[in-house]
Design an enzyme around this catalytic site. Structure first.
Site, short mmCIF file in Angstrom:
data_model
loop_
_atom_site.label_atom_id
_atom_site.label_comp_id
_atom_site.label_asym_id
_atom_site.label_seq_id
_atom_site.Cartn_x
_atom_site.Cartn_y
_atom_site.Cartn_z
N ASP A 1 0.87 -1.17 0.00
CA ASP A 1 0.00 0.00 0.00
C ASP A 1 0.91 1.22 0.00
O ASP A 1 1.62 1.47 0.98
CB ASP A 1 -0.89 -0.01 1.24
CG ASP A 1 -1.85 1.16 1.31
OD1 ASP A 1 -1.66 2.15 0.56
OD2 ASP A 1 -2.79 1.11 2.12
N ASN B 1 3.19 2.78 -10.63
CA ASN B 1 1.94 2.86 -11.39
C ASN B 1 0.74 3.25 -10.54
O ASN B 1 -0.23 3.81 -11.06
CB ASN B 1 1.66 1.51 -12.06
CG ASN B 1 0.27 1.44 -12.67
OD1 ASN B 1 0.01 2.01 -13.73
ND2 ASN B 1 -0.65 0.75 -11.99
N TYR C 1 -5.94 15.80 -9.70
CA TYR C 1 -5.25 14.75 -10.46
C TYR C 1 -4.18 15.37 -11.37
O TYR C 1 -3.03 14.93 -11.39
CB TYR C 1 -6.25 13.97 -11.30
CG TYR C 1 -5.63 12.87 -12.14
CD1 TYR C 1 -5.34 11.64 -11.57
CD2 TYR C 1 -5.33 13.07 -13.48
CE1 TYR C 1 -4.77 10.63 -12.33
CE2 TYR C 1 -4.75 12.08 -14.24
CZ TYR C 1 -4.47 10.86 -13.66
OH TYR C 1 -3.89 9.86 -14.41
N LYS D 1 0.02 14.92 -11.17
CA LYS D 1 0.86 14.36 -12.23
C LYS D 1 1.94 15.35 -12.66
O LYS D 1 3.05 14.95 -13.05
CB LYS D 1 -0.01 13.94 -13.41
CG LYS D 1 -0.93 12.75 -13.10
CD LYS D 1 -0.16 11.54 -12.59
CE LYS D 1 -1.05 10.32 -12.42
NZ LYS D 1 -0.31 9.14 -11.92
N THR E 1 -9.82 2.24 -19.19
CA THR E 1 -9.65 1.60 -17.89
C THR E 1 -10.81 1.94 -16.97
O THR E 1 -11.65 2.79 -17.26
CB THR E 1 -8.34 2.09 -17.22
OG1 THR E 1 -8.45 3.49 -16.95
CG2 THR E 1 -7.13 1.81 -18.09
#
Length: 244
Positions: A62, A89, A167, A171, A202
């Protein structure tokens, strides 16, 4: 296992791009550790790939839990003594669709950064000693085109109107971390790069996307397997260099 083969660790690998990255690395003869927060799910995914004759094992990890990271690092050190490939990832997208940039809650920002940035940094720090023991190690940080500041600031770019702020900024931070780490490792045998997997179908984006998961894993796998003449500190999609 054959101790002469490379050993890879892929975080967030129980499904999607992570799991496909495990598959493709294993198909290239890499002994690949499939990491997931839930050990049962990791074992289930690993067994399915093992049934296909692939050198895959499960490991619990985790990225938001320091004890979990330390335990995984200790287990890999005990079993293999080194790590050749680290693919960071694991990631989340928690922004509330429909809310503006300034309306996203501080909790959303914190939870996003806990996984996408702080978790990635923590995992990298924990495994760097084992990566230094490898003959020529590789780190691949899974980012996104949505992390490109240049394209976000460019009217008419493919992502100009796609503001998922927590998000996106997480990144951008992953990209910045990659540049900083590449500088530290510039004279080492470790190469680190960051990638955009593509707009992949996905669960994270509800199955929407332009390319299949198998294609989404290819950029990361390519960077994980580069030779000594490969890039250091770059930002890529397939063979394309992306603007920061």
């Amino acid at each position: 296992m054959n101790t002469s083969s490379k050993v890879a660790l892929v975080t967030g690998a129980t499904r999607g791009i992570g799991r496909e990255t495990v598959r493709q690395l294993a198909e290239n003869g890499v002994h690949t550790l499939l990491a997931g927060r839930n050990r049962e799910k990791a074992v289930e995914a690993a067994l399915e790939l093992q049934a296909q004759g692939l050198p895959v094992e499960a490991i619990a990890l985790d990225v938001t839990d320091a004890a979990s990271i330390a335990a995984a690092a200790q287990e890999i050190e005990r079993r293999y003594g080194r790590l050749d490939i680290l693919v960071n990832n694991a990631g989340v997208m928690l922004d509330e669709i429909g809310k503006s940039v300034s309306e996203q809650s501080l909790d959303t920002w914190r939870r996003t950064f806990d996984t996408n940035v702080f978790g990635l940094v923590a995992v990298t720090q924990a495994f760097l000693p084992l990566l230094h023991r490898a003959p020529s190690a590789r780190i691949v940080n899974v980012s996104s085109l949505l992390g490109s500041l240049a394209l976000h600031a460019q009217p008419g770019s493919p992502i100009y109107d796609f503001k998922v702020p927590a998000y996106n900024v997480s990144k951008s931070a992953v990209n910045a971390w990659t540049v900083q780490l590449a500088y530290e490792l510039r004279d080492s045998r470790i190469k680190v790069n960051t990638i955009h997997p593509g707009y992949v179908k996905t669960d994270m984006n509800g199955g929407e996307g332009e390319i299949e998961i198998a294609d989404g894993a290819r950029t990361g796998v390519r960077l994980a397997l580069i030779g000594e003449d490969g890039p250091q500190g770059g930002y890529f999609y397939m063979d394309q260099v992306l603007p920061w």
